[in-house]
Design an enzyme around this catalytic site. Structure first.
Site, PDB file in Angstrom:
ATOM      1  N   LYS A   1       6.367  -3.229   8.722  1.00 52.46           N
ATOM      2  CA  LYS A   1       5.790  -2.831  10.023  1.00 52.46           C
ATOM      3  C   LYS A   1       5.748  -4.032  10.952  1.00 52.46           C
ATOM      4  O   LYS A   1       5.346  -5.115  10.538  1.00 52.46           O
ATOM      5  CB  LYS A   1       4.371  -2.289   9.838  1.00 52.46           C
ATOM      6  CG  LYS A   1       4.335  -0.924   9.194  1.00 52.46           C
ATOM      7  CD  LYS A   1       2.922  -0.340   9.236  1.00 52.46           C
ATOM      8  CE  LYS A   1       2.851   0.902   8.372  1.00 52.46           C
ATOM      9  NZ  LYS A   1       1.494   1.437   8.255  1.00 52.46           N
TER      10      LYS A   1
ATOM     11  N   ASP B   1       7.062  -0.752  -1.482  1.00 54.20           N
ATOM     12  CA  ASP B   1       7.530   0.231  -0.514  1.00 54.20           C
ATOM     13  C   ASP B   1       7.452  -0.292   0.920  1.00 54.20           C
ATOM     14  O   ASP B   1       8.406  -0.182   1.690  1.00 54.20           O
ATOM     15  CB  ASP B   1       6.749   1.557  -0.659  1.00 54.20           C
ATOM     16  CG  ASP B   1       5.228   1.359  -0.691  1.00 54.20           C
ATOM     17  OD1 ASP B   1       4.751   0.215  -0.525  1.00 54.20           O
ATOM     18  OD2 ASP B   1       4.509   2.362  -0.876  1.00 54.20           O
TER      19      ASP B   1
ATOM     20  N   GLY C   1       4.278   3.443  -4.993  1.00 53.33           N
ATOM     21  CA  GLY C   1       5.066   3.641  -3.779  1.00 53.33           C
ATOM     22  C   GLY C   1       6.514   3.197  -3.873  1.00 53.33           C
ATOM     23  O   GLY C   1       7.382   3.752  -3.203  1.00 53.33           O
TER      24      GLY C   1
ATOM     25  N   ASP D   1       2.553  -3.927   5.244  1.00 53.05           N
ATOM     26  CA  ASP D   1       1.688  -3.531   6.359  1.00 53.05           C
ATOM     27  C   ASP D   1       0.810  -4.739   6.707  1.00 53.05           C
ATOM     28  O   ASP D   1       1.248  -5.641   7.428  1.00 53.05           O
ATOM     29  CB  ASP D   1       0.886  -2.303   5.924  1.00 53.05           C
ATOM     30  CG  ASP D   1      -0.013  -1.764   7.016  1.00 53.05           C
ATOM     31  OD1 ASP D   1       0.209  -2.095   8.191  1.00 53.05           O
ATOM     32  OD2 ASP D   1      -0.957  -1.005   6.720  1.00 53.05           O
TER      33      ASP D   1
ATOM     34  N   ARG E   1       5.347  12.076  -1.657  1.00 54.11           N
ATOM     35  CA  ARG E   1       6.186  11.013  -2.229  1.00 54.11           C
ATOM     36  C   ARG E   1       7.610  11.488  -2.456  1.00 54.11           C
ATOM     37  O   ARG E   1       8.560  10.727  -2.315  1.00 54.11           O
ATOM     38  CB  ARG E   1       5.619  10.545  -3.575  1.00 54.11           C
ATOM     39  CG  ARG E   1       4.336   9.744  -3.477  1.00 54.11           C
ATOM     40  CD  ARG E   1       4.101   8.970  -4.772  1.00 54.11           C
ATOM     41  NE  ARG E   1       2.729   8.545  -4.939  1.00 54.11           N
ATOM     42  CZ  ARG E   1       2.188   7.434  -4.430  1.00 54.11           C
ATOM     43  NH1 ARG E   1       2.921   6.642  -3.691  1.00 54.11           N
ATOM     44  NH2 ARG E   1       0.933   7.124  -4.642  1.00 54.11           N
TER      45      ARG E   1
ATOM     46  N   PHE F   1       1.735   5.289  10.578  1.00 53.08           N
ATOM     47  CA  PHE F   1       1.574   5.693   9.179  1.00 53.08           C
ATOM     48  C   PHE F   1       2.726   6.612   8.802  1.00 53.08           C
ATOM     49  O   PHE F   1       2.946   7.644   9.435  1.00 53.08           O
ATOM     50  CB  PHE F   1       0.233   6.402   8.981  1.00 53.08           C
ATOM     51  CG  PHE F   1      -0.040   6.745   7.546  1.00 53.08           C
ATOM     52  CD1 PHE F   1      -0.453   5.767   6.657  1.00 53.08           C
ATOM     53  CD2 PHE F   1       0.145   8.036   7.080  1.00 53.08           C
ATOM     54  CE1 PHE F   1      -0.682   6.063   5.319  1.00 53.08           C
ATOM     55  CE2 PHE F   1      -0.086   8.350   5.746  1.00 53.08           C
ATOM     56  CZ  PHE F   1      -0.497   7.361   4.863  1.00 53.08           C
ATOM     57  N   VAL F   2       3.472   6.227   7.772  1.00 53.40           N
ATOM     58  CA  VAL F   2       4.669   6.990   7.388  1.00 53.40           C
ATOM     59  C   VAL F   2       4.528   7.528   5.970  1.00 53.40           C
ATOM     60  O   VAL F   2       3.787   6.976   5.148  1.00 53.40           O
ATOM     61  CB  VAL F   2       5.948   6.125   7.504  1.00 53.40           C
ATOM     62  CG1 VAL F   2       6.230   5.776   8.953  1.00 53.40           C
ATOM     63  CG2 VAL F   2       5.844   4.852   6.654  1.00 53.40           C
TER      64      VAL F   2
HETATM   65  P1  5GP Z   1      -0.671  -3.868   2.800  1.00 53.81           P
HETATM   66  O1  5GP Z   1      -1.420  -4.545   1.703  1.00 53.81           O
HETATM   67  O2  5GP Z   1       0.597  -4.589   3.204  1.00 53.81           O
HETATM   68  O3  5GP Z   1      -1.553  -3.540   3.976  1.00 53.81           O
HETATM   69  O4  5GP Z   1      -0.278  -2.438   2.288  1.00 53.81           O
HETATM   70  C1  5GP Z   1       0.435  -2.245   1.181  1.00 53.81           C
HETATM   71  C2  5GP Z   1       0.329  -0.841   0.658  1.00 53.81           C
HETATM   72  O5  5GP Z   1      -0.374   0.075   1.506  1.00 53.81           O
HETATM   73  C3  5GP Z   1       1.716  -0.308   0.550  1.00 53.81           C
HETATM   74  O6  5GP Z   1       2.321  -0.704  -0.654  1.00 53.81           O
HETATM   75  C4  5GP Z   1       1.489   1.194   0.640  1.00 53.81           C
HETATM   76  O7  5GP Z   1       1.164   1.708  -0.624  1.00 53.81           O
HETATM   77  C5  5GP Z   1       0.296   1.310   1.569  1.00 53.81           C
HETATM   78  N1  5GP Z   1       0.767   1.558   2.952  1.00 53.81           N
HETATM   79  C6  5GP Z   1       0.838   0.679   3.969  1.00 53.81           C
HETATM   80  N2  5GP Z   1       1.332   1.267   5.075  1.00 53.81           N
HETATM   81  C7  5GP Z   1       1.576   2.563   4.729  1.00 53.81           C
HETATM   82  C8  5GP Z   1       2.114   3.677   5.439  1.00 53.81           C
HETATM   83  O8  5GP Z   1       2.468   3.650   6.623  1.00 53.81           O
HETATM   84  N3  5GP Z   1       2.213   4.842   4.724  1.00 53.81           N
HETATM   85  C9  5GP Z   1       1.838   4.954   3.428  1.00 53.81           C
HETATM   86  N4  5GP Z   1       2.007   6.150   2.859  1.00 53.81           N
HETATM   87  N5  5GP Z   1       1.336   3.924   2.722  1.00 53.81           N
HETATM   88  C10 5GP Z   1       1.216   2.736   3.384  1.00 53.81           C
END
Ligand code: 5GP
Length: 181
Positions: A131, A99, A43, A102, A165, A152-153
């Site tokens: 986020k 990237d 990402g 979340d 991507r 979700f983006v």
């Molecule tokens: P976390 O561990 O913080 O929940 O998520 C990390 C990973 O989940 C990010 O590096 C990304 O790859 C994916 N992710 C989280 N939110 C989004 C989103 O809104 N869109 C997309 N495409 N991937 C996300």
């Protein structure tokens, strides 16, 4: 691909001008230090390619492949490391570039593993997007491109099931393009 979006959050020009600012700040903050940038794949690829060319310092580049979404639009709650060994980061000032922040589970587990297993001189976190949402773990990024609402983006490196991507902007996906379940 643009027609699959219901809203555009950030156009390429907006992203790149924010990266000009971040690059300047990182250049000041890491001056005189042995900087290693650790990319969280895939990402962060587009973000990192544009950001790193704006850091006016010598640096080393390495990467780590992890996943936590497993094809859906919400975190699966588990982080899978796709390489058994971590890069050699002993004594380096490590900037982890991802990237989006979340739930924070991915960056929290990467940072913990690095600090436990690699003895870096320092670790900081840099994300393109953060986020606004409660998180199960406390993770505070040191550098943030943009803060967004909890949606979700896709685009500019962020995918949905491997697609979108290479969109040069960031937006939200229309519901009919999200597979139920
Ligand atoms: P976390 O561990 O913080 O929940 O998520 C990390 C990973 O989940 C990010 O590096 C990304 O790859 C994916 N992710 C989280 N939110 C989004 C989103 O809104 N869109 C997309 N495409 N991937 C996300």
């Amino acid at each position: 691909m643009h027609s699959h979006l219901d809203a555009i959050l950030f156009h390429e020009t907006t992203i790149l001008s924010r990266l000009d600012e971040l690059g300047r700040q990182l250049t000041v903050d890491y001056a005189g230090r042995d900087l290693t940038v650790l990319l969280v794949l895939h990402g962060s690829l587009f973000f990192a390619a544009d950001l790193l060319r704006r850091i006016n310092l010598p640096l080393q580049l390495t990467s780590l492949s992890v996943s936590s979404y497993h094809g859906g639009t919400e975190s699966a709650g588990t982080v899978t490391f796709h390489q058994p060994a971590l890069p050699d980061l002993r004594g380096r000032h490590v900037l982890i570039v991802d990237d989006i922040l979340d739930t924070g589970l991915t960056l929290d587990s990467i940072r913990r593993r690095l600090e436990e297993e690699c003895q870096p001189a320092s670790t900081r976190l840099c994300v393109l997007l953060e986020k606004r949402r409660p998180r199960p773990v406390e993770v505070r990024p040191d550098y943030v491109g943009f803060r967004i609402e909890d949606a979700f983006v896709v685009g500019y490196g962020l995918d949905y099931q491997g697609h979108y991507r290479n969109l040069p902007l960031i937006g939200t996906l229309r519901k009919e393009f999200i597979v139920a379940g």
